[in-house]
Write a protein that holds these residues in place. Structure first.
Motif, PDB file in Angstrom:
ATOM      1  N   TRP A 105       0.822  -1.192   0.000  1.00  0.00           N
ATOM      2  CA  TRP A 105       0.000   0.000   0.000  1.00  0.00           C
ATOM      3  C   TRP A 105       0.859   1.245   0.000  1.00  0.00           C
ATOM      4  O   TRP A 105       2.048   1.212   0.328  1.00  0.00           O
ATOM      5  CB  TRP A 105      -0.993   0.001   1.147  1.00  0.00           C
ATOM      6  CG  TRP A 105      -0.408  -0.023   2.530  1.00  0.00           C
ATOM      7  CD1 TRP A 105      -0.147   1.057   3.315  1.00  0.00           C
ATOM      8  CD2 TRP A 105      -0.032  -1.167   3.287  1.00  0.00           C
ATOM      9  NE1 TRP A 105       0.365   0.649   4.518  1.00  0.00           N
ATOM     10  CE2 TRP A 105       0.444  -0.710   4.520  1.00  0.00           C
ATOM     11  CE3 TRP A 105      -0.049  -2.541   3.042  1.00  0.00           C
ATOM     12  CZ2 TRP A 105       0.904  -1.582   5.510  1.00  0.00           C
ATOM     13  CZ3 TRP A 105       0.407  -3.392   4.014  1.00  0.00           C
ATOM     14  CH2 TRP A 105       0.866  -2.919   5.235  1.00  0.00           C
ATOM     15  N   LEU A 106       0.231   2.342  -0.441  1.00  0.00           N
ATOM     16  CA  LEU A 106       0.879   3.639  -0.545  1.00  0.00           C
ATOM     17  C   LEU A 106       0.200   4.611   0.410  1.00  0.00           C
ATOM     18  O   LEU A 106      -0.902   4.354   0.902  1.00  0.00           O
ATOM     19  CB  LEU A 106       0.779   4.170  -1.981  1.00  0.00           C
ATOM     20  CG  LEU A 106       1.279   3.229  -3.068  1.00  0.00           C
ATOM     21  CD1 LEU A 106       1.057   3.856  -4.439  1.00  0.00           C
ATOM     22  CD2 LEU A 106       2.735   2.863  -2.856  1.00  0.00           C
ATOM     23  N   HIS A 145       6.577   2.985   0.143  1.00  0.00           N
ATOM     24  CA  HIS A 145       5.491   2.010   0.167  1.00  0.00           C
ATOM     25  C   HIS A 145       5.616   1.170   1.431  1.00  0.00           C
ATOM     26  O   HIS A 145       6.637   1.198   2.098  1.00  0.00           O
ATOM     27  CB  HIS A 145       5.554   1.098  -1.075  1.00  0.00           C
ATOM     28  CG  HIS A 145       6.823   0.314  -1.151  1.00  0.00           C
ATOM     29  ND1 HIS A 145       7.993   0.824  -1.698  1.00  0.00           N
ATOM     30  CD2 HIS A 145       7.135  -0.942  -0.731  1.00  0.00           C
ATOM     31  CE1 HIS A 145       8.954  -0.073  -1.616  1.00  0.00           C
ATOM     32  NE2 HIS A 145       8.462  -1.167  -1.030  1.00  0.00           N
TER      33      HIS A 145
END
Length: 119
Positions: A76-77, A101
């Protein structure tokens, strides 16, 4: 880690050899295996319990391809976007600066990833 070497013997015949490569790591949950005859290519084996630090945001150490060979991972970012990484997925990591990330291994199956540096 076992690799299969395909080579030609002295008589010009193709042969298979099993080669055991040593792994670095102190336990079964985190191992790194470097491939001989390459520069910067390695395999990493992780379990869900082995790498909790990667759930913190971080940048890639270099531009590289990460080929997921087994196991699942979620990445995920900071903007909230997420990806499920499954066996066969290839990640082109180029975020060597910026927000970075985060990632975590999912499930009980160890995740094995092949890392290939980009030129």
């Amino acid at each position: 880690m076992r690799i299969i070497r395909l080579h030609v013997d002295e008589e010009g015949r193709s042969r298979f050899d099993d080669v055991d490569l040593p792994s670095e790591g102190t336990n079964e949950v985190l191992k790194t295996t470097y491939l001989p005859g390459t520069e910067g290519v390695f395999l990493r084996t992780l379990t869900a319990a082995s790498n909790p630090g990667s759930e913190q945001f971080h940048t890639a150490l270099r531009r590289q391809y990460a080929v997921n060979l087994s196991g699942k991972m979620e990445m995920w970012l900071k903007d909230g976007s997420r990806r499920l990484i499954v066996p066969g997925d290839i990640i082109m990591t180029e975020d060597t600066h910026g927000d970075g990330h985060a990632a975590r291994t999912l499930g009980d199956e160890p995740r094995i990833t092949l890392y290939l540096p980009m030129a």
